[in-house]
Design a protein around this motif. Structure first.
Motif, PDB file in Angstrom:
ATOM      1  N   ALA A  50       0.823  -1.213   0.000  1.00  0.00           N
ATOM      2  CA  ALA A  50       0.000   0.000   0.000  1.00  0.00           C
ATOM      3  C   ALA A  50       0.858   1.265   0.000  1.00  0.00           C
ATOM      4  O   ALA A  50       0.522   2.237  -0.673  1.00  0.00           O
ATOM      5  CB  ALA A  50      -0.941  -0.014   1.204  1.00  0.00           C
ATOM      6  N   ASP A  51       1.956   1.268   0.771  1.00  0.00           N
ATOM      7  CA  ASP A  51       2.839   2.450   0.765  1.00  0.00           C
ATOM      8  C   ASP A  51       3.235   2.780  -0.678  1.00  0.00           C
ATOM      9  O   ASP A  51       3.222   3.940  -1.095  1.00  0.00           O
ATOM     10  CB  ASP A  51       4.122   2.179   1.564  1.00  0.00           C
ATOM     11  CG  ASP A  51       3.884   1.902   3.041  1.00  0.00           C
ATOM     12  OD1 ASP A  51       4.096   2.813   3.860  1.00  0.00           O
ATOM     13  OD2 ASP A  51       3.479   0.774   3.379  1.00  0.00           O
ATOM     14  N   LYS A  52       3.593   1.731  -1.424  1.00  0.00           N
ATOM     15  CA  LYS A  52       4.072   1.942  -2.798  1.00  0.00           C
ATOM     16  C   LYS A  52       2.926   2.321  -3.727  1.00  0.00           C
ATOM     17  O   LYS A  52       3.063   3.209  -4.571  1.00  0.00           O
ATOM     18  CB  LYS A  52       4.774   0.676  -3.291  1.00  0.00           C
ATOM     19  CG  LYS A  52       6.034   0.363  -2.495  1.00  0.00           C
ATOM     20  CD  LYS A  52       6.670  -0.929  -2.964  1.00  0.00           C
ATOM     21  CE  LYS A  52       7.826  -1.317  -2.039  1.00  0.00           C
ATOM     22  NZ  LYS A  52       8.301  -2.672  -2.300  1.00  0.00           N
ATOM     23  N   GLU A  74       8.745   9.146  -0.159  1.00  0.00           N
ATOM     24  CA  GLU A  74       9.565   8.246   0.654  1.00  0.00           C
ATOM     25  C   GLU A  74       9.952   6.983  -0.105  1.00  0.00           C
ATOM     26  O   GLU A  74      11.099   6.536  -0.007  1.00  0.00           O
ATOM     27  CB  GLU A  74       8.824   7.838   1.936  1.00  0.00           C
ATOM     28  CG  GLU A  74       9.676   6.860   2.751  1.00  0.00           C
ATOM     29  CD  GLU A  74       9.043   6.382   4.045  1.00  0.00           C
ATOM     30  OE1 GLU A  74       7.918   6.773   4.362  1.00  0.00           O
ATOM     31  OE2 GLU A  74       9.728   5.598   4.734  1.00  0.00           O
ATOM     32  N   GLU A  75       9.020   6.400  -0.850  1.00  0.00           N
ATOM     33  CA  GLU A  75       9.287   5.064  -1.394  1.00  0.00           C
ATOM     34  C   GLU A  75      10.040   5.081  -2.721  1.00  0.00           C
ATOM     35  O   GLU A  75      10.790   4.160  -3.015  1.00  0.00           O
ATOM     36  CB  GLU A  75       7.983   4.273  -1.541  1.00  0.00           C
ATOM     37  CG  GLU A  75       7.121   4.225  -0.267  1.00  0.00           C
ATOM     38  CD  GLU A  75       7.860   3.714   0.979  1.00  0.00           C
ATOM     39  OE1 GLU A  75       8.913   3.064   0.835  1.00  0.00           O
ATOM     40  OE2 GLU A  75       7.387   3.997   2.099  1.00  0.00           O
ATOM     41  N   TYR A  76       9.853   6.105  -3.541  1.00  0.00           N
ATOM     42  CA  TYR A  76      10.498   6.127  -4.861  1.00  0.00           C
ATOM     43  C   TYR A  76      11.452   7.302  -5.044  1.00  0.00           C
ATOM     44  O   TYR A  76      11.928   7.532  -6.150  1.00  0.00           O
ATOM     45  CB  TYR A  76       9.436   6.124  -5.971  1.00  0.00           C
ATOM     46  CG  TYR A  76       8.632   4.842  -6.017  1.00  0.00           C
ATOM     47  CD1 TYR A  76       9.174   3.688  -6.594  1.00  0.00           C
ATOM     48  CD2 TYR A  76       7.375   4.761  -5.453  1.00  0.00           C
ATOM     49  CE1 TYR A  76       8.459   2.496  -6.625  1.00  0.00           C
ATOM     50  CE2 TYR A  76       6.643   3.573  -5.474  1.00  0.00           C
ATOM     51  CZ  TYR A  76       7.191   2.451  -6.055  1.00  0.00           C
ATOM     52  OH  TYR A  76       6.474   1.271  -6.079  1.00  0.00           O
ATOM     53  N   PRO A  93       3.567   8.745   1.605  1.00  0.00           N
ATOM     54  CA  PRO A  93       2.317   8.117   1.162  1.00  0.00           C
ATOM     55  C   PRO A  93       1.543   7.505   2.329  1.00  0.00           C
ATOM     56  O   PRO A  93       0.313   7.630   2.394  1.00  0.00           O
ATOM     57  CB  PRO A  93       2.778   7.051   0.170  1.00  0.00           C
ATOM     58  CG  PRO A  93       4.208   6.778   0.516  1.00  0.00           C
ATOM     59  CD  PRO A  93       4.750   8.094   1.023  1.00  0.00           C
ATOM     60  N   ILE A  94       2.260   6.833   3.222  1.00  0.00           N
ATOM     61  CA  ILE A  94       1.653   6.389   4.482  1.00  0.00           C
ATOM     62  C   ILE A  94       2.648   6.713   5.583  1.00  0.00           C
ATOM     63  O   ILE A  94       3.725   6.114   5.646  1.00  0.00           O
ATOM     64  CB  ILE A  94       1.316   4.886   4.490  1.00  0.00           C
ATOM     65  CG1 ILE A  94       0.283   4.557   3.406  1.00  0.00           C
ATOM     66  CG2 ILE A  94       0.771   4.479   5.879  1.00  0.00           C
ATOM     67  CD1 ILE A  94      -0.112   3.076   3.337  1.00  0.00           C
ATOM     68  N   ASP A  95       2.307   7.675   6.406  1.00  0.00           N
ATOM     69  CA  ASP A  95       3.141   7.965   7.572  1.00  0.00           C
ATOM     70  C   ASP A  95       2.518   7.211   8.744  1.00  0.00           C
ATOM     71  O   ASP A  95       1.337   7.391   9.040  1.00  0.00           O
ATOM     72  CB  ASP A  95       3.182   9.472   7.846  1.00  0.00           C
ATOM     73  CG  ASP A  95       4.119   9.800   8.988  1.00  0.00           C
ATOM     74  OD1 ASP A  95       5.167   9.128   9.092  1.00  0.00           O
ATOM     75  OD2 ASP A  95       3.819  10.721   9.771  1.00  0.00           O
ATOM     76  N   GLY A  96       3.334   6.362   9.370  1.00  0.00           N
ATOM     77  CA  GLY A  96       2.790   5.487  10.415  1.00  0.00           C
ATOM     78  C   GLY A  96       2.555   4.083   9.874  1.00  0.00           C
ATOM     79  O   GLY A  96       1.559   3.441  10.189  1.00  0.00           O
ATOM     80  N   THR A  97       3.478   3.610   9.068  1.00  0.00           N
ATOM     81  CA  THR A  97       3.310   2.293   8.438  1.00  0.00           C
ATOM     82  C   THR A  97       3.187   1.166   9.461  1.00  0.00           C
ATOM     83  O   THR A  97       2.451   0.201   9.234  1.00  0.00           O
ATOM     84  CB  THR A  97       4.488   2.018   7.481  1.00  0.00           C
ATOM     85  OG1 THR A  97       4.452   3.006   6.455  1.00  0.00           O
ATOM     86  CG2 THR A  97       4.392   0.652   6.834  1.00  0.00           C
ATOM     87  N   VAL A  98       3.873   1.284  10.593  1.00  0.00           N
ATOM     88  CA  VAL A  98       3.763   0.216  11.603  1.00  0.00           C
ATOM     89  C   VAL A  98       2.341   0.189  12.175  1.00  0.00           C
ATOM     90  O   VAL A  98       1.741  -0.877  12.336  1.00  0.00           O
ATOM     91  CB  VAL A  98       4.841   0.364  12.700  1.00  0.00           C
ATOM     92  CG1 VAL A  98       4.615  -0.648  13.820  1.00  0.00           C
ATOM     93  CG2 VAL A  98       6.236   0.170  12.099  1.00  0.00           C
TER      94      VAL A  98
HETATM   95 CA    CA Z   1       5.905   6.384   5.118  1.00  0.00          CA
END
Ligand code: CA
Ligand code: IPD
Ligand code: CA
Ligand code: CA
Length: 271
Positions: A50-52, A74-76, A93-98
């Motif tokens: 999902a982040d990607k 962040e991811e790319y 894209p998603i802050d707080g992935t954990v």
């Molecule tokens: Ca993130």
């Protein structure tokens, strides 16, 4: 491409629209199938499909709508290079992935517009709840039509202070030691798991102050503007700007004493 000239308000409306759509995607993927989970810098540094996917969606939307702008995510990394004078979008894209991985409702899409090295507009959307915080430079910070102004507490011992730890084990040991000494000087400490939301909650006064070492630009670009526009001081230690070495966000009455405590505890030190 010729850069599209826009006001901070126009950039904010683009950011809000795209971040909302991104938040819907994050939430939907969380509900349906979180997909592939991989690790990055360390075993605890996770990234999901999902982040990607969210980052790709935002990059595509910006490319279609704002050709010529750049995007740092962040991811790319640098997906699109900005033309001279163009806007650079800064995306987590998603802050707080954990939190996302565990289904804790504290994860966000963070999108900011930067021009000539200055963040001029930013939005943070809590993708689990739909809560939204926005700011433009000089235009204040807002949530649900209400202007934000931070906490009015004036003594550190009354303050609820949030922080975070990066993913590096050696750094965590140092930060844990700082924490062990700071806890006796404050009301309590929170570690909520998403830097952008920590900044927004501090902007609205749901937290009194926040600090963290080791952040990247995508963690704090939007939330940092929102906190600053709420009247908070957002800076590093000893006159440095907020950045990877340290970010402290606190009301003017609290900043100096929290700052001095963090210097004394060597919060920016260690690995
Ligand atoms: Ca993130
Ligand atoms: C992390 C979160 C966390 C903070 C870390 C960040 P990610 O971002 O914001 O609260 O402590 O420093 O890296 O990896 O979930 O986008
Ligand atoms: Ca991450
Ligand atoms: Ca982040």
């Amino acid at each position: 491409e010729i850069p599209v000239v826009s006001t901070p308000g126009e950039l904010l409306s683009v950011a809000v629209r795209i971040a909302r759509e991104a938040a819907v995607t994050a939430r939907r993927m969380r509900d349906e199938a979180i997909g592939d989970v991989q690790t990055k810098s360390t075993d605890t540094d996770v990234v999901t499909a999902a982040d990607k996917a969210v980052e790709r969606q935002v990059v595509e939307a910006l490319k279609a709508e704002r050709p010529g702008d750049g995007v740092l995510g962040e991811e790319y990394g640098d997906s699109l290079d900005p033309a001279p004078g163009a806007v650079r979008w800064i995306l987590d894209p998603i802050d707080g992935t954990v939190n996302y991985l565990y289904g804790l409702p504290q994860y966000a899409v963070s999108l900011a517009a930067e021009r000539d090295g200055e963040v001029v507009a930013g939005v943070v959307v809590n993708a689990a709840t739909g809560d939204e915080w926005t700011a433009t430079v000089g235009g204040g910070a807002w949530r649900a039509g209400r202007r934000l102004s931070g906490s009015e507490r004036t003594t550190l011992d009354q303050c609820l202070v949030a922080t975070g730890f990066g993913y590096d084990a050696r750094r965590r040991a140092h930060q844990g030691a700082v924490m062990a000494r700071l806890i006796t000087r404050v009301r309590d400490i929170r570690r909520l798991g998403a830097a952008s939301l920590d900044l927004c909650l501090t902007a609205e006064g749901s937290l009194d102050a926040y600090f963290e070492k080791g952040l990247n630009l995508w963690d704090h670009a939007a939330g940092g503007l929102i906190a600053a526009e709420a009247g908070l001081i957002v800076a590093g230690l000893s006159g440095e700007p907020a950045g990877n070495r340290m970010l402290v966000a606190a009301p003017p009455a609290i900043f100096p004493v929290l700052h001095d405590a963090l210097v004394e505890l060597d919060a920016a030190g260690g690995p």
